[in-house]
Design a protein around this motif. Structure first.
Motif, PDB file in Angstrom:
ATOM      1  N   GLY A   2       0.849  -0.836  -0.036  1.00  0.00           N
ATOM      2  CA  GLY A   2       0.110  -0.119   0.013  1.00  0.00           C
ATOM      3  C   GLY A   2       0.653   1.016  -0.050  1.00  0.00           C
ATOM      4  O   GLY A   2       0.521   2.551  -0.427  1.00  0.00           O
ATOM      5  N   SER A   3       2.099   1.127   0.235  1.00  0.00           N
ATOM      6  CA  SER A   3       2.423   2.821   0.554  1.00  0.00           C
ATOM      7  C   SER A   3       4.351   2.487  -0.296  1.00  0.00           C
ATOM      8  O   SER A   3       4.906   3.513  -0.365  1.00  0.00           O
ATOM      9  N   GLY A 121       6.240   4.822   4.847  1.00  0.00           N
ATOM     10  CA  GLY A 121       5.243   3.704   4.851  1.00  0.00           C
ATOM     11  C   GLY A 121       4.697   3.149   6.569  1.00  0.00           C
ATOM     12  O   GLY A 121       3.846   2.173   6.519  1.00  0.00           O
ATOM     13  N   ASP A 122       4.882   4.574   6.739  1.00  0.00           N
ATOM     14  CA  ASP A 122       4.188   4.510   8.341  1.00  0.00           C
ATOM     15  C   ASP A 122       2.532   4.580   8.319  1.00  0.00           C
ATOM     16  O   ASP A 122       2.515   5.664   7.803  1.00  0.00           O
ATOM     17  N   VAL A 123       1.180   4.460   7.648  1.00  0.00           N
ATOM     18  CA  VAL A 123      -0.041   4.230   7.620  1.00  0.00           C
ATOM     19  C   VAL A 123       0.053   5.496   8.795  1.00  0.00           C
ATOM     20  O   VAL A 123      -0.894   6.990   8.327  1.00  0.00           O
ATOM     21  N   SER A 124      -0.192   6.075  10.010  1.00  0.00           N
ATOM     22  CA  SER A 124      -0.314   6.591  10.885  1.00  0.00           C
ATOM     23  C   SER A 124       0.853   8.419  10.555  1.00  0.00           C
ATOM     24  O   SER A 124       0.681   9.337  11.077  1.00  0.00           O
ATOM     25  N   LYS A 125       1.726   8.521   9.805  1.00  0.00           N
ATOM     26  CA  LYS A 125       2.569   9.268   9.619  1.00  0.00           C
ATOM     27  C   LYS A 125       2.609  10.055   8.053  1.00  0.00           C
ATOM     28  O   LYS A 125       2.747  10.988   7.598  1.00  0.00           O
ATOM     29  N   VAL A 126       1.560   9.492   7.539  1.00  0.00           N
ATOM     30  CA  VAL A 126       1.666   9.569   6.268  1.00  0.00           C
ATOM     31  C   VAL A 126       0.657  10.927   5.463  1.00  0.00           C
ATOM     32  O   VAL A 126       1.318  11.621   4.783  1.00  0.00           O
ATOM     33  N   SER A 127       0.267  10.935   6.394  1.00  0.00           N
ATOM     34  CA  SER A 127      -0.705  12.571   6.441  1.00  0.00           C
ATOM     35  C   SER A 127       0.272  13.529   6.335  1.00  0.00           C
ATOM     36  O   SER A 127       0.257  14.310   5.624  1.00  0.00           O
TER      37      SER A 127
END
Length: 264
Positions: A2-3, A121-127
């Protein structure tokens, strides 16, 4: 998986340092899908564009100006007098119709220490990582109507309208323009579609599909007409005589002769 597309996109974006682009660029599709929208435009921040103009002992900010293309080149100046940065607002310029307005002010992006690709690659940091790389013009829908709002107002853009954008390097203490990019290429927001213009068909209609649809519609009509005719015929058909009204032959029963009493 996904990333992975984010990592690839950031690798492409890392070429900003080498490209030294001199005008704002619309964000790559890998970073901002559905861009532009009806009321917003996502732009790449000016990484490594103003490094040669920075003084180590001074503080700087980046101003982003926006204006409608119809404003014309004569109204494209972003300085007051000789060198002070223009401080015009969205309301004063009628949304960029009369000239450029200041849509944003932020710190100079660090070319030496950009956001880490590992964080993508970290969903919590993408934004948060995307916010450091991109800026979305027209992303504030409340600042125009909030009397207590004191920051730079970045209200929604007009649908179906062409805009240009410019980054300006400003010395923070005095508001003096030190450097600036060229105006961006024309970028047009999406146009609102009328309900009658929205194509709800899953795919585009071809001539064969239109013919087949017409034939099926006629056959369906004939089938429904036949069913209605059969139901109507069954309802209107007269009923036969009932058991109560049906005449059955009956044998006459002779009455019992009663003896007559003779008179004495």
């Amino acid at each position: 998986m996904g990333s992975s597309w984010i990592v690839v996109a950031f690798c492409c974006l890392g070429q900003l340092c080498a490209d030294q682009r001199l005008k704002p660029q619309i964000a790559a599709p890998q970073l901002a899908t559905n861009n532009p929208t009806l009321t917003t435009v996502a732009l790449e921040k000016p990484f490594c564009v103003f490094d040669s103009s920075l003084h180590p002992n001074k503080s700087y900010s980046i101003y982003l100006y926006a204006m409608k293309e119809s404003a014309g080149a004569m109204s494209s100046l972003v300085t007051e007098g000789s060198s002070k940065a223009l401080d015009s607002t969205f309301q004063q310029t009628h949304g960029g119709q009369l000239g450029p307005y200041k849509a944003a002010a932020f710190h100079v992006p660090s070319c030496a220490a950009p956001p880490r690709l590992v964080d993508a690659g970290d969903v919590s940091k993408v934004s948060d990582v995307l916010k450091q790389y991109l800026f979305r013009v027209g992303d504030d829908g409340t600042c125009l109507y909030d009397p207590n709002f004191l920051n730079v107002c970045n209200p929604p853009l007009a649908p179906g309208t062409t805009y240009r954008f410019k980054y300006v390097l400003v010395e923070s203490t005095e508001g003096i323009v030190k450097d600036q990019t060229l105006w961006s290429d024309p970028i047009k927001t999406r146009r609102v579609k009328l309900p009658l213009q929205v194509d709800t068909w899953p795919g585009r209609r071809s001539g064969a599909m239109i013919v087949i649809t017409s034939i099926l519609s006629v056959l369906l009509f004939l089938l429904l007409a036949g069913i209605l005719a059969a139901v109507s015929s069954a309802v209107m058909r007269p009923e036969g005589p009932s058991a109560e009204t049906r005449c059955t032959p009956q044998t006459a029963q002779p009455s019992d002769p009663r003896p007559q009493v003779g008179s004495e």
